[in-house]
Design a protein around this motif. Structure first.
Motif, PDB file in Angstrom:
ATOM      1  N   LEU A 332       0.829  -1.206   0.000  1.00 42.69           N
ATOM      2  CA  LEU A 332       0.000   0.000   0.000  1.00 42.69           C
ATOM      3  C   LEU A 332       0.862   1.255   0.000  1.00 42.69           C
ATOM      4  O   LEU A 332       1.994   1.267   0.510  1.00 42.69           O
ATOM      5  N   THR A 333       0.314   2.326  -0.534  1.00 40.06           N
ATOM      6  CA  THR A 333       0.971   3.630  -0.463  1.00 40.06           C
ATOM      7  C   THR A 333       0.768   4.217   0.934  1.00 40.06           C
ATOM      8  O   THR A 333      -0.126   3.778   1.683  1.00 40.06           O
ATOM      9  N   PRO A 334       1.549   5.232   1.323  1.00 38.53           N
ATOM     10  CA  PRO A 334       1.344   5.870   2.638  1.00 38.53           C
ATOM     11  C   PRO A 334      -0.076   6.395   2.831  1.00 38.53           C
ATOM     12  O   PRO A 334      -0.638   6.271   3.920  1.00 38.53           O
ATOM     13  N   ASP A 335      -0.658   6.997   1.788  1.00 35.76           N
ATOM     14  CA  ASP A 335      -2.034   7.492   1.914  1.00 35.76           C
ATOM     15  C   ASP A 335      -3.023   6.351   2.112  1.00 35.76           C
ATOM     16  O   ASP A 335      -3.982   6.470   2.874  1.00 35.76           O
ATOM     17  N   GLU A 336      -2.810   5.251   1.405  1.00 30.39           N
ATOM     18  CA  GLU A 336      -3.699   4.106   1.570  1.00 30.39           C
ATOM     19  C   GLU A 336      -3.607   3.538   2.982  1.00 30.39           C
ATOM     20  O   GLU A 336      -4.630   3.218   3.602  1.00 30.39           O
ATOM     21  N   LYS A 337      -2.403   3.429   3.514  1.00 31.60           N
ATOM     22  CA  LYS A 337      -2.248   2.942   4.886  1.00 31.60           C
ATOM     23  C   LYS A 337      -2.935   3.885   5.875  1.00 31.60           C
ATOM     24  O   LYS A 337      -3.598   3.442   6.823  1.00 31.60           O
ATOM     25  N   LYS A 338      -2.783   5.174   5.656  1.00 27.61           N
ATOM     26  CA  LYS A 338      -3.412   6.166   6.534  1.00 27.61           C
ATOM     27  C   LYS A 338      -4.931   6.045   6.494  1.00 27.61           C
ATOM     28  O   LYS A 338      -5.601   6.035   7.539  1.00 27.61           O
ATOM     29  N   LEU A 339      -5.475   5.936   5.289  1.00 31.45           N
ATOM     30  CA  LEU A 339      -6.930   5.819   5.127  1.00 31.45           C
ATOM     31  C   LEU A 339      -7.447   4.517   5.716  1.00 31.45           C
ATOM     32  O   LEU A 339      -8.428   4.507   6.476  1.00 31.45           O
ATOM     33  N   PHE A 340      -6.795   3.407   5.388  1.00 29.83           N
ATOM     34  CA  PHE A 340      -7.261   2.097   5.844  1.00 29.83           C
ATOM     35  C   PHE A 340      -7.219   1.997   7.372  1.00 29.83           C
ATOM     36  O   PHE A 340      -8.112   1.414   7.989  1.00 29.83           O
ATOM     37  N   SER A 341      -6.182   2.569   7.993  1.00 28.12           N
ATOM     38  CA  SER A 341      -6.094   2.553   9.450  1.00 28.12           C
ATOM     39  C   SER A 341      -7.237   3.343  10.072  1.00 28.12           C
ATOM     40  O   SER A 341      -7.837   2.912  11.070  1.00 28.12           O
ATOM     41  N   ARG A 342      -7.520   4.495   9.487  1.00 24.79           N
ATOM     42  CA  ARG A 342      -8.607   5.324  10.037  1.00 24.79           C
ATOM     43  C   ARG A 342      -9.955   4.627   9.885  1.00 24.79           C
ATOM     44  O   ARG A 342     -10.815   4.719  10.783  1.00 24.79           O
ATOM     45  N   LEU A 343     -10.172   3.939   8.782  1.00 21.59           N
ATOM     46  CA  LEU A 343     -11.428   3.216   8.598  1.00 21.59           C
ATOM     47  C   LEU A 343     -11.604   2.138   9.675  1.00 21.59           C
ATOM     48  O   LEU A 343     -12.717   1.901  10.149  1.00 21.59           O
ATOM     49  N   ALA A 344     -10.514   1.493  10.068  1.00 22.82           N
ATOM     50  CA  ALA A 344     -10.589   0.512  11.162  1.00 22.82           C
ATOM     51  C   ALA A 344     -10.865   1.199  12.487  1.00 22.82           C
ATOM     52  O   ALA A 344     -11.592   0.663  13.339  1.00 22.82           O
ATOM     53  N   GLY A 386     -16.825  -7.948   4.161  1.00 23.82           N
ATOM     54  CA  GLY A 386     -15.838  -7.587   3.142  1.00 23.82           C
ATOM     55  C   GLY A 386     -16.419  -6.775   2.013  1.00 23.82           C
ATOM     56  O   GLY A 386     -15.808  -6.687   0.941  1.00 23.82           O
ATOM     57  N   GLU A 387     -17.595  -6.165   2.229  1.00 29.81           N
ATOM     58  CA  GLU A 387     -18.221  -5.389   1.159  1.00 29.81           C
ATOM     59  C   GLU A 387     -17.486  -4.084   0.858  1.00 29.81           C
ATOM     60  O   GLU A 387     -17.862  -3.363  -0.058  1.00 29.81           O
ATOM     61  N   GLY A 388     -16.432  -3.789   1.639  1.00 28.87           N
ATOM     62  CA  GLY A 388     -15.690  -2.558   1.401  1.00 28.87           C
ATOM     63  C   GLY A 388     -14.710  -2.646   0.251  1.00 28.87           C
ATOM     64  O   GLY A 388     -14.053  -1.650  -0.069  1.00 28.87           O
ATOM     65  N   THR A 389     -14.594  -3.830  -0.392  1.00 29.89           N
ATOM     66  CA  THR A 389     -13.675  -4.082  -1.503  1.00 29.89           C
ATOM     67  C   THR A 389     -12.226  -3.938  -1.032  1.00 29.89           C
ATOM     68  O   THR A 389     -11.972  -3.515   0.093  1.00 29.89           O
ATOM     69  N   PRO A 390     -11.255  -4.251  -1.860  1.00 35.27           N
ATOM     70  CA  PRO A 390      -9.853  -4.163  -1.432  1.00 35.27           C
ATOM     71  C   PRO A 390      -9.397  -2.762  -1.058  1.00 35.27           C
ATOM     72  O   PRO A 390      -8.376  -2.594  -0.393  1.00 35.27           O
ATOM     73  N   ASN A 391     -10.144  -1.727  -1.472  1.00 36.03           N
ATOM     74  CA  ASN A 391      -9.695  -0.345  -1.291  1.00 36.03           C
ATOM     75  C   ASN A 391     -10.470   0.437  -0.243  1.00 36.03           C
ATOM     76  O   ASN A 391     -10.180   1.612  -0.022  1.00 36.03           O
ATOM     77  N   GLY A 392     -11.473  -0.173   0.388  1.00 32.69           N
ATOM     78  CA  GLY A 392     -12.297   0.587   1.310  1.00 32.69           C
ATOM     79  C   GLY A 392     -13.188   1.550   0.548  1.00 32.69           C
ATOM     80  O   GLY A 392     -13.067   1.714  -0.673  1.00 32.69           O
ATOM     81  N   SER A 393     -14.086   2.208   1.267  1.00 31.07           N
ATOM     82  CA  SER A 393     -15.023   3.094   0.586  1.00 31.07           C
ATOM     83  C   SER A 393     -15.574   4.134   1.543  1.00 31.07           C
ATOM     84  O   SER A 393     -15.795   3.855   2.728  1.00 31.07           O
ATOM     85  N   ASN A 410     -11.552   9.573  -1.716  1.00 31.14           N
ATOM     86  CA  ASN A 410     -11.765   9.139  -0.347  1.00 31.14           C
ATOM     87  C   ASN A 410     -10.918   9.942   0.644  1.00 31.14           C
ATOM     88  O   ASN A 410     -11.364  10.239   1.756  1.00 31.14           O
ATOM     89  N   MET A 411      -9.711  10.279   0.272  1.00 34.71           N
ATOM     90  CA  MET A 411      -8.824  11.023   1.167  1.00 34.71           C
ATOM     91  C   MET A 411      -9.374  12.416   1.477  1.00 34.71           C
ATOM     92  O   MET A 411      -9.090  12.984   2.545  1.00 34.71           O
ATOM     93  N   LYS A 412     -10.134  12.982   0.573  1.00 32.74           N
ATOM     94  CA  LYS A 412     -10.729  14.303   0.817  1.00 32.74           C
ATOM     95  C   LYS A 412     -11.653  14.290   2.030  1.00 32.74           C
ATOM     96  O   LYS A 412     -11.901  15.329   2.645  1.00 32.74           O
TER      97      LYS A 412
END
Length: 809
Positions: A332-344, A386-393, A410-412
């Motif tokens: 994952l990219t840094p932004d993806e890790k940041k987003l995915f962590s926040r979603l959790a 797992g309905e959030g797909t591999p990228n979250g939503s 999503n980052m916005k």
């Protein structure tokens, strides 16, 4: 003196006609009909009579019968919550676990409606007509989406035996076509044995702007999020109120309460202070979480010492559904890790906040002296979603529309996650992590990742053991037999004249006093969900390799795996080649159960196909729909469908005030929908495509003056886009004049899974457009009616017809 035999209910005129003297004659009566067991003496003069009310009083519950509280979360695997070793802090659940028992091998059907039906009736989900969610009903007996009369509910049986019965929160067992103001109430909670209902009928709802039903009617939420509203809080308030009211009038009656919060189903919504409790706690990623949580689960006795982790992507490419893939954390990219962590973090905060609201109900039971003799079940209905797909939503409805998310978009919304501006779902990696150590997650019934769930049972007066685990294998069909044995009531063989299906489950009450590893009294349980299959029998599990909702079919070509789950709890070692005879016998057993339980035919069609099936309705399909102001929201399942087609909206409106304005027509929410409204003296139409900014916004070029108008819009579909969305052109009309036009795209699937229905003269719940604030009620004029048509007639032809109607008014 003449004497006669007087039947109960005989009209007094009969006595007069025979010359009988009132006040003088006492006769032995013989009761008839429902009172055939009633015998006694009735005097004809009521002043000399002493009636016996016993035959007319409701049946009392057995002496000492306990209260029953069943708390059922959504979409939560075994590895999420703190009492089972997880990182999500659940103080209320922990206290109940310390008081009672944790079950380590309790399983469900892998999906919500089916599991809830088993807890409601004690029968397997296909016998309940719930092969999948109600929105995927297809008309076959096992997939009708309607609980049959052969499956009496625990509510009905307890209600008939002296219990008060309450259902709060999620339902998702009412047929989609019946979630409507004018529809049948036969499948609504009050018709299935519940005295009271407060919650939402569909599969999910916005936690800040819920789609609420009270008893048999739709209602508006009592206040908004700006004043502190959240559905979990509201449900706890209502639960305490119901219990207080019941004890004020019927203090001797025990009660059964089914408490079903929206947590942890999408959309994940929680107060910011609870989300911030988890800041940074998931930064290590989902693979690290799995490695961290497994030893903790073993330490707490939830899993055996030799339990192994399974792969994050276990299915071969020829089988796997790409939408369910897990992207490795280090890719994952840094932004993806940041987003995915926040979603959790949002999901965890949602869970703990709801647990705190459950705690308020438990506190009330203690304060009112009811806690000691209340059996409390605390569980979840399937594996993590797992309905959030591999990228979250940031908008889960994209999944149901087959539309991809974009990271930049999503980052916005990163700082708004969990609040009213998002409708998010975390990525598949967290679904796997919170379902550790198993393979896959919700919807996958061939693995415990979809079916293994947490269950705690607490009963201070009836369970001597405290803080212990129970490893006996059980299933959600076993809950009703357990409750009935605890209470001392049997499920009747015939109920209201209908021969009943036998209970599919066995009681778990024996386990209350058993040793942790004592043999289970359950011997077989089949699984089938959205094309996936499995069967457990006496410690062995057979699994058919198939991914749900792929549309691949060819079930006869599925490869089967074999696991000895008595020693290999995580299903990590396939023994199919080593024990082919054992596998063959289990496949035969699955076939037997499938035929006995109405499982066939199997259905793995895609989400868009499933949700788009035309189903039987009391109202025939038509091309033209007419709606009137201020009716209750019309749910999408019965409203006009403009999906994948050209359509026209025409409204007859009289403007009396130059500053008239407000919503004329609205359907959906900020996460997908469309609306026709007047603002700043101009006609506006917004099509909000899956909440993706900017809104597709069309505004009339001229101001509206007082007078009578036919106004509306026309969308002409020209082709399908790359994700099956409809592409075409839109024209905005005032009378017969085009006042705005341009290209437009529309969604392939629904605006929402449930809620946010079609409204005339206002917008319920969450507003479709940022251009107004809900409810945005129309003012300064009159809406005669709104017509939506999907027929091929031109807007101009329909406009002339509408004008004639307006002139007649």
């Amino acid at each position: 003196m003449n004497k006669i035999a007087v039947r109960v209910g005989t009209h007094c005129a009969l006595a007069l006609s025979l010359g009988v003297s009132f006040g003088a004659v006492a006769q032995q009566t013989q009761a008839v009909g429902p009172y055939k067991d009633f015998k006694g003496v009735i005097k004809l003069d009521v002043r000399d009579s002493t009636p016996d009310w016993k035959p007319f009083l409701p049946k009392k519950a057995p002496d000492g019968a306990p209260n029953v509280l069943f708390i059922l979360y959504d979409d939560t695997g075994l590895a999420a919550w703190s009492p089972f070793g997880g990182r999500v802090n659940m103080p209320t659940l922990q206290a109940l676990a310390d008081q009672g028992l944790r079950y380590t091998q309790w399983h469900t059907t892998a999906l919500c409606s089916p599991t809830r039906s088993t807890i409601l009736t004690g029968r397997n989900h296909h016998l309940n007509g719930m092969a999948a969610i109600t929105e995927a009903a297809n008309g076959f007996p096992g997939a009708s989406g309607r609980i049959p009369p052969q499956a009496a509910t625990v509510g009905q049986i307890l209600q008939d035996n002296g219990y008060s019965t309450f259902w709060l929160g999620k339902n998702h067992n009412v047929p989609e076509q019946d979630v409507a103001s004018g529809a049948s109430r036969k499948q609504w909670p009050l018709s299935l044995g519940f005295d009271r209902f407060y919650g939402f009928l569909g599969g999910e709802t916005n936690q800040w702007y819920p789609d609420l039903t009270e008893d048999n009617r739709f209602i508006d939420q009592p206040y908004g999020p700006e004043k502190g509203y959240h559905l979990s809080k509201d449900l706890a308030d209502q639960a305490v109120k119901m219990l207080r009211d019941q004890k004020a009038t019927n203090p001797s009656k025990p009660w059964f309460m089914w408490f079903n919060p929206g947590a942890n189903h999408a959309p994940h919504h929680a107060p910011k202070e609870y989300i911030d409790k988890y800041k940074g706690k998931f930064d290590d990623g989902y693979e690290a979480y799995r490695a961290w949580v497994l030893p903790r689960m073993i330490e707490k006795g939830v899993l055996p010492k030799n339990t192994k982790l399974t792969p994050i992507n276990p299915l071969p490419d020829s089988v796997a559904n790409k939408a369910d893939t897990v992207r490795p954390w280090d890719s994952l990219t840094p932004d993806e890790k940041k987003l995915f962590s926040r979603l959790a973090e949002v999901w965890a905060g949602f869970s703990e906040y709801t647990d705190a609201q459950v705690g308020r109900v438990i506190d009330y039971l203690k304060q009112s002296g009811q806690y000691e003799n209340t059996v409390i079940f605390y569980a979840a209905d399937n594996g993590t979603s797992g309905e959030g797909t591999p990228n979250g939503s940031v908008n889960e409805n994209k999944f149901f529309n087959g539309y991809p998310d974009e990271l930049a978009e999503n980052m916005k919304l990163y700082d708004k996650l969990g609040g009213p501006d998002t409708y998010e779902h975390f990525p598949t990696g967290w679904a796997v992590a919170f379902s550790t150590p198993f393979q896959m997650f919700k919807r996958y019934s061939e693995y415990s990742g979809g079916t293994a769930d947490p269950l705690v049972i607490s009963w201070p007066k009836g369970i001597k053991a405290h803080g212990e685990v129970r490893n006996q294998y059980h299933h959600s069909v076993d809950i009703v037999p357990t409750i009935l044995e605890i209470v001392g009531i049997q499920m009747p063989k015939v109920y209201r004249g209908v021969t009943q299906f036998p209970l599919s489950g066995v009681s778990m009450k024996y386990s209350f006093d058993a040793k942790p590893d004592a043999p289970t009294r359950k011997h077989r349980q089949y699984y089938a969900m959205l094309g996936t299959r499995g069967i457990w029998e006496n410690g062995w599990f057979a699994s058919a390799l198939h991914a749900p909702i792929t549309g691949k079919g060819h079930f006869d070509q599925d490869q089967w795996q074999l696991y000895h789950v008595e020693v290999d709890r995580s299903e990590s070692e396939d023994l199919a080649k080593k024990y082919p005879d054992k596998l063959k016998s289990l496949i035969t057993a699955w076939d037997e159960e499938a035929r006995k339980n109405l499982v066939l035919p199997l259905d793995d069609r895609t989400a868009i196909e499933q949700l788009g099936i035309e189903r039987p309705s009391e109202e025939p399909a038509r091309d033209r729909y007419i709606y009137y102001p201020d009716t209750a929201p019309v749910p999408e399942g019965v409203a006009v469908s403009v999906r994948n087609r050209s359509y026209k909206i025409l409204a007859n409106v009289e403007i009396a005030d130059p500053d008239a304005g407000g919503v004329i027509f609205a359907h959906g929410s900020r996460f997908g929908g469309h609306a026709l409204f007047i603002k700043d003296r101009k006609l506006h139409y917004v099509y909000n495509f899956l909440g993706i900014p900017p809104e597709q916004h069309f505004v009339s070029s001229e101001e509206l003056k007082p007078g009578k108008y036919t106004m509306g819009m026309e969308f002409t579909r020209e082709k399908a886009g790359p994700h099956h969305e409809s592409l075409g052109s839109m024209k905005l009309y005032v009378n017969d004049k085009v006042v705005a036009e341009g290209p437009m795209k529309t969604q392939a699937g629904k605006f929402t899974l449930s809620g946010d229905g079609l409204c005339i003269g206002y917008d319920s719940g969450d507003a479709v457009s940022k251009e107004y604030t809900a409810p945005g009620r129309f003012h300064g004029g009159t809406i005669q009616g709104v017509g939506i048509t999907v027929e091929k007639a031109s807007y101009e032809d329909l406009e002339k017809e509408a004008q004639r109607a307006l002139m007649r008014d």
